[in-house]
Design a protein around this motif. Structure first.
Motif, mmCIF file in Angstrom:
data_model
loop_
_atom_site.group_PDB
_atom_site.id
_atom_site.type_symbol
_atom_site.label_atom_id
_atom_site.label_comp_id
_atom_site.label_asym_id
_atom_site.label_seq_id
_atom_site.Cartn_x
_atom_site.Cartn_y
_atom_site.Cartn_z
ATOM 1 N N ALA A 283 4.607 -1.474 -2.136
ATOM 2 C CA ALA A 283 4.735 -2.220 -0.882
ATOM 3 C C ALA A 283 6.101 -2.897 -0.773
ATOM 4 O O ALA A 283 6.741 -2.887 0.287
ATOM 5 C CB ALA A 283 3.618 -3.253 -0.774
ATOM 6 N N LEU A 284 6.565 -3.484 -1.882
ATOM 7 C CA LEU A 284 7.874 -4.147 -1.875
ATOM 8 C C LEU A 284 9.000 -3.127 -1.665
ATOM 9 O O LEU A 284 9.941 -3.380 -0.906
ATOM 10 C CB LEU A 284 8.096 -4.896 -3.191
ATOM 11 C CG LEU A 284 7.130 -6.051 -3.528
ATOM 12 C CD1 LEU A 284 7.614 -6.788 -4.764
ATOM 13 C CD2 LEU A 284 6.998 -7.017 -2.360
ATOM 14 N N ARG A 285 8.896 -2.000 -2.335
ATOM 15 C CA ARG A 285 9.941 -0.978 -2.194
ATOM 16 C C ARG A 285 10.008 -0.449 -0.763
ATOM 17 O O ARG A 285 11.099 -0.205 -0.233
ATOM 18 C CB ARG A 285 9.695 0.160 -3.174
ATOM 19 C CG ARG A 285 9.873 -0.243 -4.641
ATOM 20 C CD ARG A 285 9.692 0.939 -5.559
ATOM 21 N NE ARG A 285 10.730 1.939 -5.343
ATOM 22 C CZ ARG A 285 10.715 3.150 -5.915
ATOM 23 N NH1 ARG A 285 9.705 3.486 -6.727
ATOM 24 N NH2 ARG A 285 11.687 3.997 -5.692
ATOM 25 N N ARG A 286 8.838 -0.269 -0.127
ATOM 26 C CA ARG A 286 8.847 0.209 1.257
ATOM 27 C C ARG A 286 9.500 -0.817 2.178
ATOM 28 O O ARG A 286 10.315 -0.470 3.042
ATOM 29 C CB ARG A 286 7.417 0.513 1.721
ATOM 30 C CG ARG A 286 6.825 1.784 1.142
ATOM 31 C CD ARG A 286 5.570 2.199 1.891
ATOM 32 N NE ARG A 286 4.509 1.208 1.751
ATOM 33 C CZ ARG A 286 3.585 1.235 0.776
ATOM 34 N NH1 ARG A 286 3.617 2.187 -0.151
ATOM 35 N NH2 ARG A 286 2.648 0.304 0.710
ATOM 36 N N ALA A 287 9.141 -2.092 1.992
ATOM 37 C CA ALA A 287 9.706 -3.138 2.849
ATOM 38 C C ALA A 287 11.224 -3.239 2.661
ATOM 39 O O ALA A 287 11.974 -3.357 3.633
ATOM 40 C CB ALA A 287 9.039 -4.479 2.550
ATOM 41 N N LEU A 288 11.683 -3.187 1.423
ATOM 42 C CA LEU A 288 13.116 -3.277 1.160
ATOM 43 C C LEU A 288 13.854 -2.043 1.683
ATOM 44 O O LEU A 288 14.988 -2.150 2.173
ATOM 45 C CB LEU A 288 13.358 -3.437 -0.346
ATOM 46 C CG LEU A 288 12.961 -4.799 -0.932
ATOM 47 C CD1 LEU A 288 12.895 -4.736 -2.445
ATOM 48 C CD2 LEU A 288 13.943 -5.886 -0.476
ATOM 49 N N SER A 289 13.200 -0.893 1.617
ATOM 50 C CA SER A 289 13.819 0.318 2.141
ATOM 51 C C SER A 289 13.972 0.246 3.649
ATOM 52 O O SER A 289 15.002 0.627 4.203
ATOM 53 C CB SER A 289 12.982 1.536 1.751
ATOM 54 O OG SER A 289 13.504 2.712 2.319
ATOM 55 N N ARG A 290 12.916 -0.267 4.332
ATOM 56 C CA ARG A 290 12.967 -0.353 5.790
ATOM 57 C C ARG A 290 14.007 -1.342 6.290
ATOM 58 O O ARG A 290 14.474 -1.238 7.419
ATOM 59 C CB ARG A 290 11.575 -0.735 6.320
ATOM 60 C CG ARG A 290 10.549 0.389 6.190
ATOM 61 C CD ARG A 290 9.143 -0.102 6.359
ATOM 62 N NE ARG A 290 8.170 0.980 6.180
ATOM 63 C CZ ARG A 290 6.884 0.809 5.882
ATOM 64 N NH1 ARG A 290 6.416 -0.431 5.708
ATOM 65 N NH2 ARG A 290 6.089 1.851 5.754
ATOM 66 N N THR A 291 14.373 -2.296 5.435
ATOM 67 C CA THR A 291 15.380 -3.294 5.844
ATOM 68 C C THR A 291 16.724 -3.055 5.170
ATOM 69 O O THR A 291 17.594 -3.932 5.179
ATOM 70 C CB THR A 291 14.885 -4.712 5.500
ATOM 71 O OG1 THR A 291 14.715 -4.821 4.075
ATOM 72 C CG2 THR A 291 13.570 -5.025 6.199
ATOM 73 N N ASN A 292 16.880 -1.851 4.571
ATOM 74 C CA ASN A 292 18.132 -1.520 3.873
ATOM 75 C C ASN A 292 18.506 -2.560 2.817
ATOM 76 O O ASN A 292 19.678 -2.905 2.644
ATOM 77 C CB ASN A 292 19.281 -1.357 4.879
ATOM 78 C CG ASN A 292 19.089 -0.156 5.773
ATOM 79 O OD1 ASN A 292 18.675 0.902 5.321
ATOM 80 N ND2 ASN A 292 19.378 -0.331 7.057
#
Length: 319
Positions: A283-292
């Motif tokens: 979940a953290l990796r997806r959120a960080l990916s979506r916000t670059n």
């Protein structure tokens, strides 16, 4: 007439033997035709024409498959159609639902029964590409006098079964020719082509059965087979092809119980990692990916403070 008599003698002689040649798939099919289906090779019969109501029901039941096959069958016909071949699609009972053929060859194929509404089951038409592929649930080549009935020995067929999203045989795709100069090498090439198309159709059917699911390719010992699983957002397996079921030892019961894909694939998470840690890390990796990589924006997406997100990143060793 002498050729048909000679063929009948060969069928009876081979079916009564117990040699290695007599234990071949063709000989096994001949014995089924004699003993189980009570057919006689000298019969001058043609495939049965099923009634309109039965054909209409079969066509309606399989319309989704006919549609899924259309583009692939068209491309296959463009490759082999000019060489005197016709392409036939049947349902699991052997009823011809659809076909492709050159107008100049139609009269011959129609006379032989390779036409819509005809029944090519092994019980009805003896050993033949469609019926034997459905009976044995495998791809087959039936070359001229390998057919059971003497009336079919002008045909050569390369056929592959098509399986549905649960791995069950649901149809057969066949290339047939009545050319006398067709060789075993040519039939081998046609068999490869029809098996390739059948595999692509199975993939189409599988994806259609699980819209929105993640489709994962499973390592399989047989490169020619389609080994796929469908996985939902919680990593639970929704479905699997025949090859994937064999590779991962899956059945309907295990799938219905809600088996995690990671468990079936034996994915290693590390000794110190729990399912909760893995889910949180994802979940953290997806959120960080979506916000670059913008931590403040990622925290807002997750509904937590920036400081909390930093602590989680440190605890989970995320970069």
């Amino acid at each position: 007439m002498r050729q048909q008599s000679s063929h009948s003698d060969l069928v009876y002689a081979t079916a009564s033997q117990h040699s290695a040649a007599a234990s071949s798939p063709i000989a096994a099919s001949w014995r089924r035709c004699l003993d189980l289906h009570q057919l006689a090779p000298e019969e001058g019969r043609r495939p049965v024409l099923v009634d309109e109501a039965a054909f209409r029901d079969a066509r309606e039941r399989m319309e989704h498959l006919v549609t899924a096959c259309a583009d692939e069958v068209d491309r296959l016909y463009q490759t082999v159609g000019r060489s005197g071949c016709c392409i036939v699609l049947s349902d699991r009972d052997g009823i011809v639902l659809d076909r492709r053929g050159a107008a100049g060859d139609d009269a011959d194929f129609r006379e032989l029964g390779l036409w819509q509404q005809n029944l090519w089951s092994e019980a009805s038409a003896g050993t033949n590409g469609i019926g034997t592929a459905l009976a044995d649930e495998r791809a087959v080549i039936i070359h001229r006098d390998q057919h059971f009935l003497s009336s079919n020995i002008e045909l050569s067929c390369a056929t592959a079964p098509i399986r549905d999203h649960r791995g069950r045989v649901t149809a057969a795709l066949d290339i047939s020719t009545c050319r006398s100069d067709v060789t075993e090498m040519t039939l081998s090439i046609l068999s490869h082509a029809v098996r390739d198309v059948a595999a692509r159709v199975e993939t189409i059917l599988f994806r259609q059965a699980f819209p929105g699911a993640r489709i994962i390719m499973v390592p399989s010992a047989h490169a020619a087979t389609v080994a796929l699983i469908a996985v939902d957002c919680d990593d639970l397996i929704l479905g699997a092809t025949k090859a994937a079921r064999a590779a991962l030892k899956l059945d309907d019961q295990r799938i219905a119980q809600g088996l995690p894909a990671a468990d079936a694939l034996r994915e290693s998470r590390g000794e110190a990692s729990s399912d909760l840690d893995c889910a949180e890390r994802a979940a953290l990796r997806r959120a960080l990916s979506r916000t670059n990589g913008n931590v403040s924006q990622a925290a807002q997406i997750l509904g937590i403070s920036r400081a909390t997100l930093h602590r989680k990143i440190k605890r989970l060793s995320l970069q």
